[in-house]
Scaffold this motif. Structure first.
Motif, short mmCIF file in Angstrom:
data_model
loop_
_atom_site.label_atom_id
_atom_site.label_comp_id
_atom_site.label_asym_id
_atom_site.label_seq_id
_atom_site.Cartn_x
_atom_site.Cartn_y
_atom_site.Cartn_z
N ALA A 150 24.46 34.03 -24.17
CA ALA A 150 24.67 32.79 -24.92
C ALA A 150 23.57 31.78 -24.59
O ALA A 150 23.06 31.08 -25.48
CB ALA A 150 26.05 32.21 -24.60
N ALA A 151 23.18 31.72 -23.32
CA ALA A 151 22.11 30.78 -22.91
C ALA A 151 20.84 31.08 -23.69
O ALA A 151 20.15 30.17 -24.17
CB ALA A 151 21.88 30.90 -21.41
N LEU A 152 20.54 32.37 -23.85
CA LEU A 152 19.32 32.75 -24.57
C LEU A 152 19.40 32.39 -26.06
O LEU A 152 18.46 31.82 -26.62
CB LEU A 152 19.11 34.26 -24.45
N HIS A 153 20.53 32.71 -26.67
CA HIS A 153 20.68 32.43 -28.10
C HIS A 153 20.60 30.93 -28.38
O HIS A 153 19.97 30.51 -29.35
CB HIS A 153 22.02 32.98 -28.61
N LEU A 154 21.23 30.12 -27.52
CA LEU A 154 21.25 28.68 -27.77
C LEU A 154 19.97 28.01 -27.26
O LEU A 154 19.47 27.07 -27.88
CB LEU A 154 22.49 28.06 -27.11
N GLY A 155 19.44 28.53 -26.17
CA GLY A 155 18.18 28.00 -25.64
C GLY A 155 17.05 28.20 -26.63
O GLY A 155 16.17 27.34 -26.81
N LYS A 156 17.09 29.32 -27.31
CA LYS A 156 16.07 29.64 -28.32
C LYS A 156 16.04 28.59 -29.43
O LYS A 156 15.04 28.38 -30.08
CB LYS A 156 16.43 31.01 -28.91
N LYS A 157 17.18 27.95 -29.63
CA LYS A 157 17.26 26.93 -30.70
C LYS A 157 16.85 25.55 -30.20
O LYS A 157 16.95 24.57 -30.93
CB LYS A 157 18.68 26.87 -31.25
N GLY A 158 16.49 25.46 -28.94
CA GLY A 158 15.97 24.20 -28.42
C GLY A 158 16.97 23.31 -27.70
O GLY A 158 16.61 22.24 -27.22
N HIS A 159 18.21 23.74 -27.62
CA HIS A 159 19.20 22.92 -26.91
C HIS A 159 18.91 22.93 -25.41
O HIS A 159 18.32 23.87 -24.89
CB HIS A 159 20.61 23.45 -27.17
N GLN A 160 19.36 21.86 -24.74
CA GLN A 160 19.26 21.82 -23.28
C GLN A 160 20.45 22.60 -22.71
O GLN A 160 21.60 22.21 -22.93
CB GLN A 160 19.30 20.37 -22.78
N ILE A 161 20.16 23.68 -22.02
CA ILE A 161 21.23 24.55 -21.53
C ILE A 161 21.33 24.45 -20.01
O ILE A 161 20.32 24.65 -19.30
CB ILE A 161 20.96 26.04 -21.89
N HIS A 162 22.53 24.19 -19.53
CA HIS A 162 22.77 24.19 -18.09
C HIS A 162 23.80 25.28 -17.82
O HIS A 162 24.94 25.18 -18.27
CB HIS A 162 23.30 22.82 -17.62
N LEU A 163 23.35 26.32 -17.15
CA LEU A 163 24.22 27.47 -16.87
C LEU A 163 24.81 27.30 -15.46
O LEU A 163 24.07 27.15 -14.50
CB LEU A 163 23.38 28.74 -16.93
N TYR A 164 26.15 27.34 -15.36
CA TYR A 164 26.81 27.18 -14.06
C TYR A 164 27.51 28.49 -13.71
O TYR A 164 28.39 28.92 -14.46
CB TYR A 164 27.84 26.05 -14.11
N GLU A 165 27.11 29.10 -12.63
CA GLU A 165 27.69 30.38 -12.22
C GLU A 165 28.30 30.27 -10.83
O GLU A 165 27.66 29.80 -9.90
CB GLU A 165 26.60 31.48 -12.27
N TYR A 166 29.54 30.71 -10.75
CA TYR A 166 30.31 30.69 -9.51
C TYR A 166 29.59 31.42 -8.37
O TYR A 166 29.46 30.93 -7.25
CB TYR A 166 31.65 31.37 -9.83
N ARG A 167 29.08 32.61 -8.71
CA ARG A 167 28.50 33.43 -7.63
C ARG A 167 27.03 33.08 -7.40
O ARG A 167 26.43 32.31 -8.14
CB ARG A 167 28.58 34.90 -8.03
N GLU A 168 26.48 33.77 -6.37
CA GLU A 168 25.04 33.61 -6.15
C GLU A 168 24.29 34.32 -7.28
O GLU A 168 24.89 35.06 -8.07
CB GLU A 168 24.66 34.20 -4.79
#
Ligand code: FAD
Length: 393
Positions: free
Chosen positions: A29-47
């Motif tokens: 999802a980050a790639l699909h939306l990032g490709k459109k120019g949105h500012q994406i902040h991905l938060y992941e529980y794990r390392e």
């Protein structure tokens, strides 16, 4: 480094989007939306999975099929992924005497699905996302509370226990079957949710390479269908096999000693004992706990213009149709296409997504449940038809 493509004029507003969960669907999802120019902040529980050891017993490989491939192609990764995948042209059924029967998926066009490594796939998605200057990673961030209407979230670092606050225009929950984002939506009027656990659990074993080669013919999904339970094996790049035993929990509990286990395998999967190795079978089996399998349906997948669920968070399914990840990837394709319409406001985008997606997602959940019976049982009883298909292949 690349930035999102805003040159086509289709994006009226650059959104600040928080994606919760950096697993397969979150990173896609980050790639699909990032490709459109949105500012994406991905938060992941794990390392960061790229630095982590492989989690033992957690579906090391998956079957990638058409739905998933479309989503990968749209972010330019299909070819790269297929290079790391192993084509499987059908099922290879093992009977009680160790005889194998090949059942093609498609005898006309010889279509196939691919066995791909979960970690490799996640790594490739994250490595590609990292090249975008507008995609930002935050690992060791567990979402613990949120007020989505205000776009406010609170995260805890599981290592330091530090708390971090963040805000976003839109929060996308890609945090899996036990989604914290979805939990937060439960009290919203009109939000429907159901979950069911099946009586069967799964446990992963391994067939090692034999003299550096695959120990079984490798372009197939191997199945040992035994009615009430079954075992399957998918090939890995390193010539090993990930073997998954699906069985009622009660049956797992009955296998208390090494002797019980070897006798059970001797009766039901005799040809698998030399492949896995008796010693390894015993040590792997008793070092792992069988895992639960859950099926989740909900509707709608969004609240106003503020929150959206994708992947397992929206529609976790039992794994027997091999479509959980593929359907989650398809969510990304569908969302991306709706977003391409220049005249739609974000609240309408989310609404359209819920409307056009939920019936198909519910249907895949049901098909996955049905395919459990198909795989463990019907594949045996339909053998006469299978033989006919083989003759024509
Ligand atoms: P997940 O993979 O569960 O990722 C969720 C992420 O969110 C995780 O990284 C997690 O750490 C993170 N997270 C969770 N809570 C929080 C929080 N509070 N804050 C921040 N982050 C959080 N699918 C197929 O298509 N083909 C197959 O062959 C296949 N085989 C399978 C075999 C088995 C045994 C199982 C169990 C599943 C299988 N699946 C298969 C299904 C597939 O694994 C899932 O559909 C897929 O992993 C869903 O991806 P996801 O990103 O939505 O969720």
């Amino acid at each position: 480094e690349v930035n999102g493509d805003t040159s086509n004029g289709k994006i009226k507003k650059t959104l600040n989007i928080a994606i919760i969960g950096g697993g397969l669907v979150g990173s896609m999802a980050a790639l699909h939306l990032g490709k459109k120019g949105h500012q994406i902040h991905l938060y992941e529980y794990r390392e960061d999975i790229r630095k982590a050891q492989l989690a033992k017993g957690r579906s090391i490989n998956l079957s990638l099929s058409a739905r998933g491939r479309v989503a990968l192609a749209e972010v330019g990764l299909e070819e790269e992924l297929l290079q790391h995948g192993i084509p499987m042209y059908g099922r290879m059924l093992h009977d009680l005497n160790g005889n194998m029967t090949f059942v093609p998926y498609d005898r006309n066009t010889k279509q196939c699905i691919y066995s791909v490594g979960r970690k490799k796939l996640n790594e490739i998605l994250l490595n590609t996302a990292e090249k975008y200057t507008n995609i930002h990673f935050n690992f060791n961030r567990k979402l613990i509370s949120a007020r989505f209407r205000e776009g406010q979230m609170e995260f805890k670092d599981p290592i330091t226990n530090e708390l971090h606050k963040a805000t976003a225009d839109l929060v996308i929950g890609c945090d899996g079957a036990y989604s914290a984002v979805r939990k937060n939506m439960l009290s919203t009027p009109g939000f429907n949710f159901s979950q069911s656990y099946i009586q069967h659990g799964y446990l992963e074993l391994c067939i090692p390479a034999l003299d550096g080669q695959f120990a079984m013919p490798h372009n197939y999904l191997h199945i040992w269908p035994r009615g009430e339970f079954m075992m399957i094996a998918l090939p890995n790049q390193d010539k090993t096999w990930t073997v998954t035993l699906f069985m009622p929990f009660k049956k797992f509990e009955d296998l208390k000693s090494a002797c019980d286990l070897v006798q059970f395998f001797d009766e039901n999967f005799p040809d698998a004992i030399p492949l896995i190795g008796e010693k390894r079978l015993i040590s792997d089996f008793f070092s792992l706990k069988p895992q639960h399998l859950i099926s989740i349906k909900c509707y709608p997948y969004h609240i106003s213009s503020k929150v959206l669920l994708l992947g397992d968070a929206a529609h976790a399914m039992v794994p027997f149709y091999g479509q959980g990840m593929n359907a989650g990837f398809e969510d990304c394709t569908i969302l991306s296409r709706i977003l391409d319409n220049p005249n739609v406001q974000i609240a309408d985008v989310l609404k359209s997504f819920s409307e056009c997606r939920h019936q198909d997602a519910h249907a895949i959940c049901d098909l996955a449940m049905y395919n459990y019976i198909e795989m463990r049982d019907l594949v045996r009883t339909r053998k006469f038809r299978i033989r006919k298909a083989l003759d024509e292949f």
